[in-house]
Motif scaffolding. Structure first.
Motif, short mmCIF file in Angstrom:
data_model
loop_
_atom_site.label_atom_id
_atom_site.label_comp_id
_atom_site.label_asym_id
_atom_site.label_seq_id
_atom_site.Cartn_x
_atom_site.Cartn_y
_atom_site.Cartn_z
N UNK A 43 0.83 -1.20 0.00
CA UNK A 43 0.00 0.00 0.00
C UNK A 43 0.87 1.27 0.00
N UNK A 44 0.47 2.21 -0.81
CA UNK A 44 1.23 3.46 -0.89
C UNK A 44 0.83 4.42 0.22
N UNK A 45 1.76 5.31 0.55
CA UNK A 45 1.39 6.37 1.49
C UNK A 45 1.82 7.73 0.93
N UNK A 46 0.86 8.65 0.88
CA UNK A 46 1.11 9.99 0.37
C UNK A 46 1.11 11.00 1.51
N UNK A 85 -3.33 5.56 -6.45
CA UNK A 85 -3.90 4.42 -5.74
C UNK A 85 -4.88 4.91 -4.68
N UNK A 86 -6.16 4.70 -4.93
CA UNK A 86 -7.17 5.18 -3.98
C UNK A 86 -7.19 4.36 -2.69
N UNK A 87 -6.56 3.20 -2.73
CA UNK A 87 -6.48 2.39 -1.50
C UNK A 87 -5.30 2.79 -0.63
N UNK A 88 -4.66 3.87 -0.99
CA UNK A 88 -3.50 4.31 -0.23
C UNK A 88 -3.95 5.04 1.03
N UNK A 89 -2.96 5.30 1.90
CA UNK A 89 -3.20 6.17 3.05
C UNK A 89 -2.66 7.54 2.69
N UNK A 90 -3.28 8.57 3.25
CA UNK A 90 -2.68 9.89 3.06
C UNK A 90 -2.61 10.61 4.39
N UNK A 91 -1.55 11.37 4.55
CA UNK A 91 -1.43 12.22 5.72
C UNK A 91 -1.53 13.65 5.21
N UNK A 92 -2.42 14.41 5.82
CA UNK A 92 -2.62 15.80 5.39
C UNK A 92 -2.02 16.71 6.46
N UNK A 137 -2.31 1.03 13.84
CA UNK A 137 -2.62 0.05 14.89
C UNK A 137 -4.12 -0.04 15.14
N UNK A 138 -4.77 1.11 15.17
CA UNK A 138 -6.20 1.11 15.53
C UNK A 138 -7.11 0.91 14.34
N UNK A 139 -6.53 0.81 13.16
CA UNK A 139 -7.29 0.57 11.93
C UNK A 139 -8.46 1.52 11.75
N UNK A 140 -8.22 2.80 12.02
CA UNK A 140 -9.27 3.80 11.81
C UNK A 140 -9.36 4.15 10.33
N UNK A 141 -10.50 4.75 9.96
CA UNK A 141 -10.61 5.31 8.61
C UNK A 141 -9.93 6.69 8.56
N UNK A 156 -7.33 7.20 1.74
CA UNK A 156 -7.59 8.17 0.67
C UNK A 156 -9.02 8.05 0.15
N UNK A 157 -9.49 6.82 -0.07
CA UNK A 157 -10.82 6.65 -0.66
C UNK A 157 -11.89 7.26 0.25
N UNK A 158 -11.76 7.04 1.55
CA UNK A 158 -12.75 7.55 2.50
C UNK A 158 -12.71 9.08 2.54
N UNK A 159 -11.50 9.63 2.56
CA UNK A 159 -11.35 11.10 2.63
C UNK A 159 -11.96 11.74 1.38
N UNK A 160 -11.63 11.20 0.18
CA UNK A 160 -12.13 11.84 -1.03
C UNK A 160 -13.65 11.65 -1.21
#
Ligand code: UD1
Ligand code: CA
Length: 460
Positions: A1-4, A92-99, A121-125, A178-182
């Protein structure tokens, strides 16, 4: 998984009340935006860094170069809109993003790492970084329900007076899928006092969707300080200065009157260095063991060798080797490289020149575009005449050369080893090895001249 990483830096910074885009403002002579980008890179946790630019984007591009991907937000319609424009750049919409906002220079690698770790760890959205501050004025407030879970973020402008008493605030840092945020961003609107798309409104949309939102609580609230005006900039800079100086002092760097000493974020200072008041050491500078710097000295992008003494001087883009003394009131610049055990004294300027060991220019000299050997003595007032108004020319001086006072060396010129140049000479020809060069008018003494002249005067 990518991280942006998505850094928001398109805003004008209206509250700064000045021309420069806010995120380009320097702290300790380094632009605000450069801190956050560097810290993000240093974590090694991201595949790509997107920087949202808009207002005066060329200034931000000049600072960050090709280290990041730029996303242009043509119109600054709010933080939510700034993130929306990044959507096409996330392959990759399945990625994580930090804003992260670009106006938070005190965010460090530890904060970034910890927030990402807890989110994973907490598997949050979505994980929102919050903190508590004494004066929450201007920040978005964290509204929690009776069980302590996040209910909403209310912007200062939208908050009721009782909500404004809440001192837990939104730092503006988020980690999310990313998918949830967008998806959530596509449902927010700009129906608020500022007519902007607030990123914070995704909380309400996500809650309605039953997405899981958590918060990461930051204990050291100062790290989340947002710089919105020039006063806040000065406070953030003072904090950064104090942190850097403290760390250096604990490593064995002595500082006299440290609140007047500014050491940049990327500077390396070895132990047993003493730094005197009103001194700046910035850029990628290195100061080696046992050096003494200051008072009233600026060193930028330079290397200072072991045991160097540098007082009341400016050193820019230069190297000074061990046991040399610089100053008072010397200026080294543009690639000056001073050898060991030199003395560059009062009112001496050295530009784009090199010297070997034990060379001395103790007072009032200009050495520009010169290659100088060892044991050379520049007399007071000696000058390399390197410029004819159009071009610059080189001077070469061998070893053990003695240059008398007030000598002009008109470049291009070569002075070979062991030469001696008589005081007051203006040379435009090379000087061979071991020679005495003298180029000045002979002295004529007109005896009794003054008395005779006075007599003449009486006649009139
Ligand atoms: C924001 C948050 C607030 C939080 C605070 C933390 C929103 C609506 N509010 O408020 O909850 O407490 O940060 O410091 O998110 N930017 C853009 N494009 C835009 C608008 C802003 O790129 O259209 C950038 C700015 O350049 C800045 C960052 O986003 O770097 C934050 O914007 P700013 O206007 O400073 O937000 P705050 O009012 O501080
Ligand atoms: Ca801000």
């Amino acid at each position: 998984m990518k991280r942006y990483a998505i850094i928001l830096a398109a805003g004008k910074g209206t509250r700064m009340k000045t021309e420069l885009p806010k995120c380009a403002y320097p702290l300790l002579r380094k632009p605000m935006i450069a801190y956050i980008v560097e810290n993000i890179q240093n974590t090694g946790l991201f595949d790509e860094i997107l920087v949202v630019v808009g207002h005066k984007r060329e200034v931000i591009r000049d600072i960050l170069g090709d280290k990041v991907t730029y996303v242009v937000q043509e119109e600054q319609l709010g933080t939510g809109h700034a993130v929306m424009v990044c959507e096409p750049f996330l392959a990759d919409r399945n990625s994580d993003c930090m804003i992260l906002p670009g106006d938070m220079p005190l965010v460090d690698t530890k904060l970034i790492e910890n927030a990402i770790q807890q989110h994973a760890e907490r598997r949050h959205d979505l994980t929102i970084v919050t903190t508590k501050v004494e004066d929450p004025d201007g920040y978005g407030r964290i509204i929690r329900n009776d069980s302590g879970y996040l209910d909403a973020i209310i912007e200062h402008h939208e908050a009721t007076s009782s909500q404004r008493t809440i001192n837990e605030i939104n730092t503006g840092i988020y980690v999310g899928k990313a998918s949830v945020v967008f998806d959530a961003l596509s449902k927010i609107n700009a129906h608020n006092t500022k007519n902007e798309y607030y990123l914070t409104d995704i909380v309400g949309v996500m809650k309605a969707n039953k997405d899981v939102i958590g918060t990461y609580f930051l204990k050291e609230s100062y790290k989340a300080m947002g710089v919105n005006d020039l006063y806040a900039l000065s406070i953030a800079e003072a904090k950064l200065r104090l942190n850097i100086n403290k760390e250096l002092m604990l490593k064995g760097v002595a500082m006299i009157n440290p609140e007047t000493i500014t050491i940049g974020h990327n500077v390396i200072i070895e132990e047993n260095v003493i730094i005197h008041p009103n001194t700046y050491i910035t850029g990628n500078s290195i100061v080696r063991k046992g050096a003494q710097i200051g008072p009233n000295t600026e060193i930028h992008e330079s290397i200072i060798g072991e045991g160097v003494l540098c007082r009341h001087s400016l050193v820019y883009n230069s190297i000074v080797e061990e046991k040399t003394t610089v100053g008072p009131f010397a200026h080294l610049r543009d690639g000056a490289h001073i050898g060991p055990k030199n003395r560059i004294g009062n009112f001496v300027e050295v530009k784009k020149s090199t010297t070997q060991e034990n060379t001395k220019a103790s007072h009032l000299a200009y050495i520009g575009d010169a290659t100088v050997g060892k044991n050379v003595n520049f007399g007071c007032g000696s000058i390399t005449v390197n410029y004819d108004g159009k071009n610059k020319y080189q001077t070469t001086i061998g070893d053990d050369v003695f240059i008398g006072c007030n000598v002009n060396l008109i470049a291009p010129i070569q002075v070979e080893d062991n030469a001696l140049i008589a005081a007051g000479s203006t040379l435009n020809k090379n000087v061979p090895k071991g020679s005495l060069a003298i180029a000045r008018a002979y002295q004529v003494n007109k005896e009794n001249y003054i008395r005779d002249k006075n007599k003449d005067d009486e006649k009139y």
